[in-house]
Design a protein around this motif. Structure first.
Motif, PDB file in Angstrom:
ATOM      1  N   GLN A   1      -8.984   6.742  -9.021  1.00 35.60           N
ATOM      2  CA  GLN A   1      -7.760   7.051  -9.758  1.00 35.60           C
ATOM      3  C   GLN A   1      -7.320   8.466  -9.418  1.00 35.60           C
ATOM      4  N   GLY A   2      -6.007   8.665  -9.364  1.00 39.44           N
ATOM      5  CA  GLY A   2      -5.440  10.005  -9.180  1.00 39.44           C
ATOM      6  C   GLY A   2      -6.059  10.804  -8.059  1.00 39.44           C
ATOM      7  N   SER A   3      -6.660  11.928  -8.402  1.00 40.97           N
ATOM      8  CA  SER A   3      -7.204  12.850  -7.395  1.00 40.97           C
ATOM      9  C   SER A   3      -8.429  12.279  -6.679  1.00 40.97           C
ATOM     10  N   GLU A   4      -9.045  11.222  -7.201  1.00 39.59           N
ATOM     11  CA  GLU A   4     -10.195  10.591  -6.546  1.00 39.59           C
ATOM     12  C   GLU A   4      -9.787   9.825  -5.293  1.00 39.59           C
ATOM     13  N   ARG A   5      -8.508   9.524  -5.178  1.00 34.84           N
ATOM     14  CA  ARG A   5      -8.043   8.696  -4.063  1.00 34.84           C
ATOM     15  C   ARG A   5      -8.257   9.348  -2.711  1.00 34.84           C
ATOM     16  N   ALA A   6      -8.119  10.663  -2.632  1.00 34.97           N
ATOM     17  CA  ALA A   6      -8.322  11.350  -1.347  1.00 34.97           C
ATOM     18  C   ALA A   6      -9.768  11.199  -0.893  1.00 34.97           C
ATOM     19  N   ALA A   7     -10.719  11.348  -1.809  1.00 35.48           N
ATOM     20  CA  ALA A   7     -12.132  11.187  -1.463  1.00 35.48           C
ATOM     21  C   ALA A   7     -12.430   9.740  -1.068  1.00 35.48           C
ATOM     22  N   ALA A   8     -11.811   8.787  -1.761  1.00 41.14           N
ATOM     23  CA  ALA A   8     -12.005   7.371  -1.427  1.00 41.14           C
ATOM     24  C   ALA A   8     -11.460   7.077  -0.031  1.00 41.14           C
ATOM     25  N   LEU A   9     -10.311   7.641   0.294  1.00 42.36           N
ATOM     26  CA  LEU A   9      -9.738   7.443   1.626  1.00 42.36           C
ATOM     27  C   LEU A   9     -10.639   8.053   2.694  1.00 42.36           C
ATOM     28  N   GLU A  10     -11.188   9.214   2.409  1.00 40.91           N
ATOM     29  CA  GLU A  10     -12.102   9.861   3.363  1.00 40.91           C
ATOM     30  C   GLU A  10     -13.349   9.007   3.574  1.00 40.91           C
ATOM     31  N   LEU A  11     -13.921   8.472   2.503  1.00 41.04           N
ATOM     32  CA  LEU A  11     -15.103   7.612   2.608  1.00 41.04           C
ATOM     33  C   LEU A  11     -14.774   6.350   3.393  1.00 41.04           C
ATOM     34  N   LEU A  12     -13.658   5.753   3.103  1.00 42.49           N
ATOM     35  CA  LEU A  12     -13.202   4.548   3.778  1.00 42.49           C
ATOM     36  C   LEU A  12     -13.097   4.782   5.289  1.00 42.49           C
ATOM     37  N   THR A  13     -12.449   5.847   5.684  1.00 45.02           N
ATOM     38  CA  THR A  13     -12.283   6.115   7.118  1.00 45.02           C
ATOM     39  C   THR A  13     -13.599   6.523   7.775  1.00 45.02           C
ATOM     40  N   SER A  14     -14.489   7.192   7.033  1.00 41.64           N
ATOM     41  CA  SER A  14     -15.787   7.570   7.602  1.00 41.64           C
ATOM     42  C   SER A  14     -16.638   6.341   7.910  1.00 41.64           C
TER      43      SER A  14
ATOM     44  N   ARG B   1       2.069  -5.006 -18.439  1.00 39.29           N
ATOM     45  CA  ARG B   1       2.409  -6.361 -18.884  1.00 39.29           C
ATOM     46  C   ARG B   1       3.913  -6.536 -18.828  1.00 39.29           C
ATOM     47  N   ASN B   2       4.327  -7.500 -18.056  1.00 37.67           N
ATOM     48  CA  ASN B   2       5.747  -7.735 -17.866  1.00 37.67           C
ATOM     49  C   ASN B   2       5.911  -9.193 -17.465  1.00 37.67           C
ATOM     50  N   PRO B   3       6.714  -9.966 -18.163  1.00 38.18           N
ATOM     51  CA  PRO B   3       6.865 -11.370 -17.803  1.00 38.18           C
ATOM     52  C   PRO B   3       7.490 -11.576 -16.425  1.00 38.18           C
ATOM     53  N   THR B   4       8.255 -10.619 -15.967  1.00 36.18           N
ATOM     54  CA  THR B   4       8.867 -10.704 -14.645  1.00 36.18           C
ATOM     55  C   THR B   4       8.152  -9.728 -13.720  1.00 36.18           C
ATOM     56  N   PRO B   5       7.527 -10.229 -12.643  1.00 37.60           N
ATOM     57  CA  PRO B   5       6.834  -9.318 -11.734  1.00 37.60           C
ATOM     58  C   PRO B   5       7.810  -8.340 -11.086  1.00 37.60           C
ATOM     59  N   THR B   6       7.408  -7.088 -11.013  1.00 39.87           N
ATOM     60  CA  THR B   6       8.243  -6.073 -10.380  1.00 39.87           C
ATOM     61  C   THR B   6       7.513  -5.496  -9.184  1.00 39.87           C
ATOM     62  N   PRO B   7       8.194  -5.315  -8.070  1.00 45.48           N
ATOM     63  CA  PRO B   7       7.558  -4.745  -6.884  1.00 45.48           C
ATOM     64  C   PRO B   7       7.055  -3.331  -7.152  1.00 45.48           C
ATOM     65  N   PRO B   8       6.020  -2.920  -6.426  1.00 45.30           N
ATOM     66  CA  PRO B   8       5.484  -1.575  -6.612  1.00 45.30           C
ATOM     67  C   PRO B   8       6.407  -0.514  -6.043  1.00 45.30           C
ATOM     68  N   GLU B   9       6.183   0.717  -6.459  1.00 48.79           N
ATOM     69  CA  GLU B   9       6.894   1.843  -5.863  1.00 48.79           C
ATOM     70  C   GLU B   9       6.239   2.167  -4.526  1.00 48.79           C
ATOM     71  N   THR B  10       6.973   2.778  -3.623  1.00 52.59           N
ATOM     72  CA  THR B  10       6.421   3.153  -2.333  1.00 52.59           C
ATOM     73  C   THR B  10       5.493   4.347  -2.503  1.00 52.59           C
ATOM     74  N   PRO B  11       4.224   4.194  -2.083  1.00 54.68           N
ATOM     75  CA  PRO B  11       3.285   5.303  -2.225  1.00 54.68           C
ATOM     76  C   PRO B  11       3.579   6.407  -1.214  1.00 54.68           C
ATOM     77  N   GLN B  12       3.112   7.589  -1.532  1.00 51.34           N
ATOM     78  CA  GLN B  12       3.297   8.735  -0.644  1.00 51.34           C
ATOM     79  C   GLN B  12       2.186   8.774   0.396  1.00 51.34           C
ATOM     80  N   PRO B  13       2.477   9.205   1.640  1.00 51.58           N
ATOM     81  CA  PRO B  13       1.434   9.357   2.646  1.00 51.58           C
ATOM     82  C   PRO B  13       0.361  10.308   2.128  1.00 51.58           C
ATOM     83  N   PRO B  14      -0.881  10.134   2.455  1.00 52.51           N
ATOM     84  CA  PRO B  14      -1.436   9.145   3.390  1.00 52.51           C
ATOM     85  C   PRO B  14      -1.740   7.808   2.746  1.00 52.51           C
TER      86      PRO B  14
END
Length: 121
Positions: free
Chosen positions: A41-54, A68-81
């Motif tokens: 979550q949040g700031s942990e994502r950079a470490a997870a990405l580093e572990l994944l690529t390693s 919870r939403n009866p109508t599915p909504t598309p996600p927002e575009t994430p920021q690089p990386p």
């Protein structure tokens, strides 16, 4: 609508992460085949990405619990990386059943929902 194949064990790991109360992180892939879940979550994502690529994996998807939403909504575009080809949303429906939804971008860069096909592995 193009189908996205996910190994059943990976789908179970995603659902387990949602049930644990986290429900957010990254999915790694080897040779474009999703294979690993990295809860983060949040700031942990950079470490997870580093572990994944390693481990020689590429970023396949970001996943998160959907509101919870009866109508599915598309996600927002994430920021690089953190801008993978897929976004996976985990949600519970009104009966308490956990639902996986996958999205990918079309040629115009808008999100389109994919059908998820589970593979036995």
């Amino acid at each position: 609508m193009k189908a996205l194949s996910l190994p059943r064990t990976l789908a179970n790991a995603l659902l387990s992460d949602l049930q644990s109360g986290r429900g957010e992180g990254l999915v790694g892939a080897l040779h474009e085949r999703p294979c690993s879940v990295y809860p983060a979550q949040g700031s942990e994502r950079a470490a997870a990405l580093e572990l994944l690529t390693s481990r020689g994996e590429s970023l396949f998807a970001c996943y998160a619990a959907a509101p919870r939403n009866p109508t599915p909504t598309p996600p927002e575009t994430p920021q690089p990386p953190f801008d993978p080809p897929y976004q996976i949303r985990l949600a519970t429906d009104i009966r308490g059943v956990i639902v996986l939804r996958a999205y990918t971008r079309d040629g115009g860069q808008s999100w389109q929902e994919n059908i998820i096909v589970l593979e036995n592995d």
